[in-house]
Design a protein around this motif. Structure first.
Motif, short mmCIF file in Angstrom:
data_model
loop_
_atom_site.label_atom_id
_atom_site.label_comp_id
_atom_site.label_asym_id
_atom_site.label_seq_id
_atom_site.Cartn_x
_atom_site.Cartn_y
_atom_site.Cartn_z
N ALA A 172 0.85 -1.19 0.00
CA ALA A 172 0.00 0.00 0.00
C ALA A 172 0.88 1.25 0.00
O ALA A 172 1.97 1.25 0.56
CB ALA A 172 -0.92 0.00 1.22
N ARG A 173 0.40 2.30 -0.61
CA ARG A 173 1.15 3.56 -0.68
C ARG A 173 0.29 4.68 -0.13
O ARG A 173 -0.92 4.70 -0.29
CB ARG A 173 1.51 3.88 -2.11
N ASP A 174 0.96 5.65 0.50
CA ASP A 174 0.28 6.87 0.90
C ASP A 174 0.05 7.73 -0.32
O ASP A 174 0.78 7.62 -1.31
CB ASP A 174 1.13 7.66 1.91
N VAL A 175 -0.96 8.58 -0.27
CA VAL A 175 -1.21 9.51 -1.36
C VAL A 175 -1.30 10.93 -0.81
O VAL A 175 -1.59 11.14 0.36
CB VAL A 175 -2.50 9.19 -2.15
N GLN A 176 -1.00 11.86 -1.67
CA GLN A 176 -1.23 13.28 -1.42
C GLN A 176 -2.19 13.73 -2.50
O GLN A 176 -2.07 13.32 -3.66
CB GLN A 176 0.09 14.05 -1.53
N ILE A 177 -3.15 14.55 -2.16
CA ILE A 177 -4.09 15.08 -3.13
C ILE A 177 -3.65 16.50 -3.45
O ILE A 177 -3.51 17.33 -2.55
CB ILE A 177 -5.53 15.04 -2.60
N THR A 178 -3.41 16.77 -4.75
CA THR A 178 -2.88 18.06 -5.18
C THR A 178 -3.94 18.82 -5.97
O THR A 178 -4.58 18.26 -6.86
CB THR A 178 -1.61 17.87 -6.03
N PHE A 179 -4.10 20.09 -5.63
CA PHE A 179 -5.01 20.99 -6.32
C PHE A 179 -4.19 22.02 -7.08
O PHE A 179 -3.39 22.74 -6.48
CB PHE A 179 -5.88 21.76 -5.32
N ASP A 180 -4.38 22.14 -8.38
CA ASP A 180 -3.87 23.27 -9.14
C ASP A 180 -4.85 24.41 -8.91
O ASP A 180 -6.07 24.21 -8.96
CB ASP A 180 -3.81 22.95 -10.63
N CYS A 181 -4.33 25.62 -8.67
CA CYS A 181 -5.22 26.73 -8.34
C CYS A 181 -4.54 28.07 -8.56
O CYS A 181 -3.35 28.14 -8.82
CB CYS A 181 -5.70 26.60 -6.90
N ALA A 182 -5.31 29.13 -8.42
CA ALA A 182 -4.80 30.50 -8.55
C ALA A 182 -4.37 31.07 -7.21
O ALA A 182 -3.46 31.90 -7.15
CB ALA A 182 -5.86 31.40 -9.18
N ASP A 183 -5.01 30.64 -6.13
CA ASP A 183 -4.75 31.19 -4.79
C ASP A 183 -4.57 30.06 -3.79
O ASP A 183 -5.52 29.67 -3.10
CB ASP A 183 -5.92 32.10 -4.38
N ARG A 214 -2.44 14.10 2.98
CA ARG A 214 -2.04 15.51 2.94
C ARG A 214 -2.67 16.13 1.70
O ARG A 214 -2.80 15.48 0.65
CB ARG A 214 -0.52 15.60 2.85
N LEU A 215 -3.07 17.39 1.79
CA LEU A 215 -3.56 18.15 0.65
C LEU A 215 -2.53 19.20 0.29
O LEU A 215 -2.01 19.88 1.18
CB LEU A 215 -4.90 18.83 0.97
N PHE A 216 -2.24 19.33 -0.98
CA PHE A 216 -1.24 20.29 -1.45
C PHE A 216 -1.88 21.18 -2.50
O PHE A 216 -2.57 20.69 -3.41
CB PHE A 216 -0.03 19.56 -2.03
N PHE A 217 -1.68 22.48 -2.39
CA PHE A 217 -2.25 23.47 -3.30
C PHE A 217 -1.11 24.19 -3.97
O PHE A 217 -0.24 24.76 -3.29
CB PHE A 217 -3.14 24.45 -2.51
N GLN A 218 -1.10 24.17 -5.31
CA GLN A 218 -0.01 24.80 -6.05
C GLN A 218 -0.57 25.77 -7.08
O GLN A 218 -1.54 25.49 -7.77
CB GLN A 218 0.88 23.76 -6.72
N ARG A 219 0.07 26.94 -7.12
CA ARG A 219 -0.36 27.96 -8.08
C ARG A 219 0.01 27.54 -9.49
O ARG A 219 1.14 27.09 -9.73
CB ARG A 219 0.27 29.31 -7.76
N VAL A 220 -0.94 27.69 -10.39
CA VAL A 220 -0.70 27.46 -11.82
C VAL A 220 -1.23 28.67 -12.57
O VAL A 220 -2.13 29.36 -12.10
CB VAL A 220 -1.37 26.16 -12.32
N PRO A 221 -0.68 28.95 -13.75
CA PRO A 221 -1.09 30.16 -14.47
C PRO A 221 -2.46 30.07 -15.12
O PRO A 221 -3.14 31.08 -15.28
CB PRO A 221 0.00 30.33 -15.53
N GLU A 222 -2.89 28.87 -15.48
CA GLU A 222 -4.16 28.74 -16.19
C GLU A 222 -5.30 28.47 -15.22
O GLU A 222 -5.11 27.88 -14.16
CB GLU A 222 -4.09 27.62 -17.23
N GLY A 223 -6.49 28.89 -15.60
CA GLY A 223 -7.67 28.62 -14.80
C GLY A 223 -8.21 27.24 -15.10
O GLY A 223 -7.75 26.56 -16.02
N LYS A 224 -9.22 26.85 -14.36
CA LYS A 224 -9.88 25.56 -14.57
C LYS A 224 -10.50 25.56 -15.96
O LYS A 224 -11.14 26.52 -16.36
CB LYS A 224 -10.93 25.35 -13.48
N GLN A 225 -10.33 24.47 -16.69
CA GLN A 225 -10.77 24.40 -18.08
C GLN A 225 -12.03 23.58 -18.31
O GLN A 225 -12.78 23.87 -19.22
CB GLN A 225 -9.64 23.81 -18.95
#
Length: 145
Positions: A2-13, A68-79
Motif C-alpha cells: 500500500a502507498r500513501d497519497v497526497q491530493i494536489t489541487f492546481d489553483c490560482a490562490d 495531505r492536501l497540497f495546493f499549487q499555483r498554476v497560471p491557467e484557470g480551470k478548463q
C-alpha cells in the motif's frame, strides 16, 4: 504494498483555497519547518520573494490519518469538469430524509465559506443514497455524500 497519497489541487490562490478546504475537512495548515514560528519567517529566511510566497500551501489531518492536501499555483484557470473529485462524507450512517437534511445543512455552511451549490441528486433506492454536487471557490467540483 500500500502507498500513501497526497491530493494536489492546481489553483490560482493556494492560501485561499487551502483555508477553504481546511474548514471543509477539519484539516490544519502544515506547520512551518523546524526553527520557525511562521511560514512567513521561514519563507523570508529561505529568500523566497514576496510575490512567490503564495505559490503553494499544504494541509494536514491533525490526527495524521488522512492524506495531505497540497495546493499549487498554476497560471491557467480551470478548463473543464473534473475527472476525479472528492466526496465529502457529510452524512455517515444517515438515510433518506435525515441524510438529505444533513447534506443540506452542510451545503449551506460551505456556501457561507465560498462554495457554490451546483445540483442535488435525490435518493434512488436501492443503491443511490442521494448527494449534493458543489464547487469550491475556484470551481473544482466535489460531492457532499
Amino acid at each position: 504494498m500500500a502507498r500513501d497519497v497526497q491530493i494536489t489541487f492546481d489553483c490560482a490562490d493556494p492560501a485561499g483555497l487551502a483555508a477553504f478546504w481546511a474548514d471543509v475537512l477539519g484539516y490544519q495548515l502544515q506547520a512551518p519547518p523546524g526553527g520557525f514560528e511562521t511560514w512567513e519567517q521561514a519563507l523570508e529566511a529561505m529568500g523566497v520573494p514576496p510575490e512567490n510566497r503564495n505559490d503553494a500551501s499544504g494541509l494536514v489531518d491533525p490526527e495524521g490519518a488522512r492524506p495531505r492536501l497540497f495546493f499549487q499555483r498554476v497560471p491557467e484557470g480551470k478548463q473543464a469538469k473534473n475527472r476525479v473529485h472528492l466526496d465529502v462524507r457529510a452524512a455517515p450512517g444517515l438515510e433518506g430524509d435525515a441524510r438529505m437534511a444533513a447534506l443540506e445543512a452542510e451545503a449551506e455552511r460551505l456556501v457561507s465559506l465560498g462554495a457554490t451549490r451546483l445540483r442535488r441528486h435525490e435518493p434512488e433506492p436501492p443503491l443511490g443514497a442521494g448527494h449534493i454536487v458543489m464547487a469550491d471557490p475556484e470551481g473544482n467540483e466535489f460531492c457532499l455524500d
